[in-house]
Design a protein around this motif. Structure first.
Motif, short mmCIF file in Angstrom:
data_model
loop_
_atom_site.label_atom_id
_atom_site.label_comp_id
_atom_site.label_asym_id
_atom_site.label_seq_id
_atom_site.Cartn_x
_atom_site.Cartn_y
_atom_site.Cartn_z
N PRO A 14 1.43 50.92 2.32
CA PRO A 14 0.94 50.26 1.55
C PRO A 14 0.17 50.82 0.81
O PRO A 14 -0.78 50.26 -0.22
N ARG A 15 -0.88 51.44 1.44
CA ARG A 15 -2.24 52.02 0.76
C ARG A 15 -1.89 52.72 -0.54
O ARG A 15 -2.86 52.91 -1.42
N ASN A 16 -0.64 53.33 -0.68
CA ASN A 16 -0.23 54.00 -1.85
C ASN A 16 0.68 53.28 -2.76
O ASN A 16 0.72 53.57 -4.04
N LEU A 17 0.97 52.06 -2.18
CA LEU A 17 1.83 51.28 -2.99
C LEU A 17 1.36 50.76 -4.49
O LEU A 17 2.16 51.11 -5.27
N PHE A 18 0.12 50.21 -4.61
CA PHE A 18 -0.47 49.74 -5.94
C PHE A 18 -0.24 50.96 -6.75
O PHE A 18 -0.09 50.84 -8.11
N GLY A 19 -0.85 51.97 -6.37
CA GLY A 19 -1.00 53.34 -7.44
C GLY A 19 0.27 53.73 -7.81
O GLY A 19 0.52 54.45 -9.12
N LEU A 20 1.26 53.71 -6.85
CA LEU A 20 2.58 54.18 -7.32
C LEU A 20 3.44 53.38 -8.02
O LEU A 20 3.86 53.85 -9.20
N VAL A 21 3.28 52.19 -7.92
CA VAL A 21 4.20 51.32 -8.71
C VAL A 21 3.42 50.56 -10.01
O VAL A 21 4.22 50.53 -11.03
N VAL A 22 2.06 50.20 -9.88
CA VAL A 22 1.45 49.44 -10.82
C VAL A 22 1.55 49.98 -12.23
O VAL A 22 1.72 49.83 -13.26
N PRO A 23 0.62 51.20 -12.11
CA PRO A 23 0.55 52.08 -13.43
C PRO A 23 1.57 52.42 -14.23
O PRO A 23 1.83 52.27 -15.54
N PRO A 24 2.91 52.89 -13.69
CA PRO A 24 3.95 52.88 -14.56
C PRO A 24 4.46 51.73 -15.31
O PRO A 24 5.31 51.98 -16.17
N ILE A 25 4.42 50.49 -14.76
CA ILE A 25 4.97 49.25 -15.46
C ILE A 25 4.13 48.51 -16.12
O ILE A 25 4.54 47.62 -16.92
N ILE A 26 2.74 48.95 -16.15
CA ILE A 26 1.93 48.17 -16.70
C ILE A 26 1.90 48.35 -18.22
O ILE A 26 1.99 47.38 -19.08
N LEU A 27 2.07 49.41 -18.82
CA LEU A 27 2.34 49.76 -20.22
C LEU A 27 3.48 49.20 -20.97
O LEU A 27 3.64 48.48 -21.93
N PRO A 28 4.70 49.65 -20.16
CA PRO A 28 6.04 48.95 -20.77
C PRO A 28 5.97 47.58 -20.74
O PRO A 28 6.21 46.98 -21.80
N VAL A 29 5.31 46.72 -19.88
CA VAL A 29 5.39 45.23 -19.73
C VAL A 29 4.42 44.85 -20.80
O VAL A 29 4.83 43.90 -21.62
N PHE A 30 3.30 45.46 -21.15
CA PHE A 30 2.26 45.25 -22.21
C PHE A 30 2.99 45.36 -23.59
O PHE A 30 2.88 44.55 -24.56
N LEU A 31 3.68 46.44 -23.62
CA LEU A 31 4.33 46.83 -25.08
C LEU A 31 5.47 45.55 -25.51
O LEU A 31 5.59 45.01 -26.58
N ALA A 32 6.22 45.30 -24.25
CA ALA A 32 7.15 44.21 -24.76
C ALA A 32 6.74 43.03 -24.89
O ALA A 32 7.17 42.30 -25.39
#
Length: 498
Positions: free
Chosen positions: A16-34
């Protein structure tokens, strides 16, 4: 359909302590672009028209992209299930970046339209893959929090888009709008490469090409029909009727095909699942509600309350912030309690009541009071989309997460188009029926801007504002119907807990 034995085992969930840093950064920019793309480009349309002189065909810059992205979303979902969701996210980002380059350097309006279609085909996977990656890498009980982050980012992209597009266009021209996407895509690809490989099926032959083509046969005429419904006139009804007949034929052919192919674009058993199809309806109604409000509220604020365009934009900030905050809070509550359907069932009841209240008393509210009522409704509105996405992931297998996410995005896109069309049809229909003189003036104002009113004497201006304010009661009631539909779906949802 790909059998469960053909699927790899679910990936190991990181601590859990690594989950946010692993998952959120890669999906934030694509979602923002879309989420930002449509509104960013919309603000550049006047400059594009000035460059190419295609004023009458200008709306196709947005429509062509919308159609392509809507069809591509479920296709990317299925491809992600088959060949890896991380891989398809990278493919989507590369296609989006290449198409953006073509748009930026388009020598003619026709080439720009081709670029926008290709951009839609690339961008259609950004949101779908982001949602599916959350379902793949985040444990079920924690998905609410992460889906809240995504929902907040979607609202932020939609809100920031017009401002960013206007500033970039004013400073460097419309070409720079598309060039700005390139570094963002490059960073997004680099971040996506940090994700571990996930689940994928076996075999290229499993992809349902015919299903995608039949989906296009259903979606394209439907979106063309609803875009004409927004400001209907007598000459448009025969075209709309023909397009709707083509839509019905396309839907029938698609349903027939999905029930008979061994590897369909979307498993029919999922579509028959009461929780699944109710979630899709919720997503469609949520998209319809927000799009109708965000499309017509600025017009209402300018035409009925006398606000400047800048003031109208500022007055929408409380609504956008409330939807974003409501999504984050809902996600946190879902993760803490494990309950899902209760939040939109209660929340959208409050939203519906706030809209009915506006239909009754909006003409007598100050701008600040109107903004606060909208914010209260928006805070509860944020619970619908996040619950829909979490529910479809919960009732789907690990090998169907992409297809499930794609179905929600398809429903949301179709709902958004229908919501804007329905609100527009109600508004212009009421004006044409009750205030025909004002209807013509209002249509001119929508086309040319609020300065149309400046040439009228004060008494005439006041009369026009009163007529428009009265007609907008129908818009608020229309959006209230969408909210009520969400309440009904959430209240009867079989899957109510994680």
């Amino acid at each position: 359909m790909t059998s469960p034995s053909a699927l790899q085992q679910a990936p190991r969930v990181p601590p859990p302590r690594n989950l946010f840093g692993l998952v959120v950064p890669p999906i934030i920019l694509p979602v923002f672009l879309a989420s930002a793309d449509g509104t960013v480009v919309a603000t550049a349309l006047p400059s594009i028209a000035k460059s190419f002189g295609e004023v009458h065909n200008l709306s196709w810059v947005v429509i062509a992209n919308l159609i392509a992205g809507t069809v591509a979303a479920p296709a990317y979902g299925r491809l992600g299930d088959l060949f890896g969701r991380r891989r398809m996210m990278i493919v989507s980002l590369l296609a989006f970046a290449l198409a953006s380059t073509l748009c930026a350097f388009a020598p003619s309006f026709g080439i720009l339209l081709v670029g926008r279609v290709l951009q839609g085909l690339g961008g259609g996977g950004l949101m779908t893959m982001a949602q599916a990656l959350v379902g793949e890498h985040v444990p079920t009980r924690q998905r609410g929090t992460f889906q809240g982050y995504l929902a907040a980012n979607i609202v932020a992209g939609t809100t920031i888009g017009p401002v960013a597009g206007g500033l970039i266009t004013q400073a460097w021209g419309w070409h720079a709008v598309f060039l700005t996407y390139l570094p963002l895509c490059a960073v997004a690809i680099a971040l996506t490469l940090r994700l571990p490989h996930g689940v994928r099926g076996q075999g290229k032959a499993s992809f349902d090409v015919i299903g995608v083509l039949l989906l296009a046969c259903a979606v394209v005429p439907l979106l063309l029909a609803v875009t004409q419904l927004q400001q209907p006139d007598a000459s448009a009804w025969p075209r709309i009727a023909i397009l709707m007949l083509l839509t019905v034929a396309g839907v029938w052919a698609l349903a027939w095909h999905l029930g008979r192919t061994p590897a369909p674009l979307l498993d029919v058993r999922l579509l028959r699942n009461p929780s699944f199809w109710r979630s899709d309806v919720m997503a469609a109604c949520s998209g319809a509600s927000l799009t109708a409000l965000m499309t017509f509220l600025p017009i209402y604020l300018v035409a009925a309350s006398g606000a400047t365009p800048a003031e109208a934009g500022l007055m929408l900030i409380p609504l956008s912030g409330a939807v974003s905050s409501g999504s984050v809070v809902t996600g946190w509550l879902i993760s803490r309690t494990g309950r899902t359907a209760i939040f939109p069932a209660v929340g959208l009841s409050i939203t519906g009541l706030s809209l009915i209240f506006l239909a009754l008393v909006a003409p007598w509210l100050s701008r600040a009071e109107l903004a606060w009522v909208l914010a209260i409704g928006g805070l509860c509105q944020g619970s619908a989309m996040i619950t829909a996405q979490i529910t479809v992931q919960t009732v789907s297998s690990i090998g169907q997460l992409g297809a499930a996410a794609g179905s929600v995005q398809l429903a949301r896109a179709l709902g958004s188009a229908f919501g804007a069309a329905a609100a527009g049809a109600v508004l212009f229909g009421l004006l044409a029926t009750l205030y025909p003189d004002t209807a013509d003036l209002f249509a001119q104002m929508v086309r040319e801007g609020p300065d149309v009113l400046n040439g009228l004497d004060p008494a005439h201006q006041a009369a026009v504002r009163t007529d428009v304010g009265n007609a907008f009661r129908g818009v608020f009631l229309t959006v209230a119907v969408f909210s009520t539909s969400i309440v009904l779906c959430a209240s009867t949802m079989p899957a109510r807990r994680l």
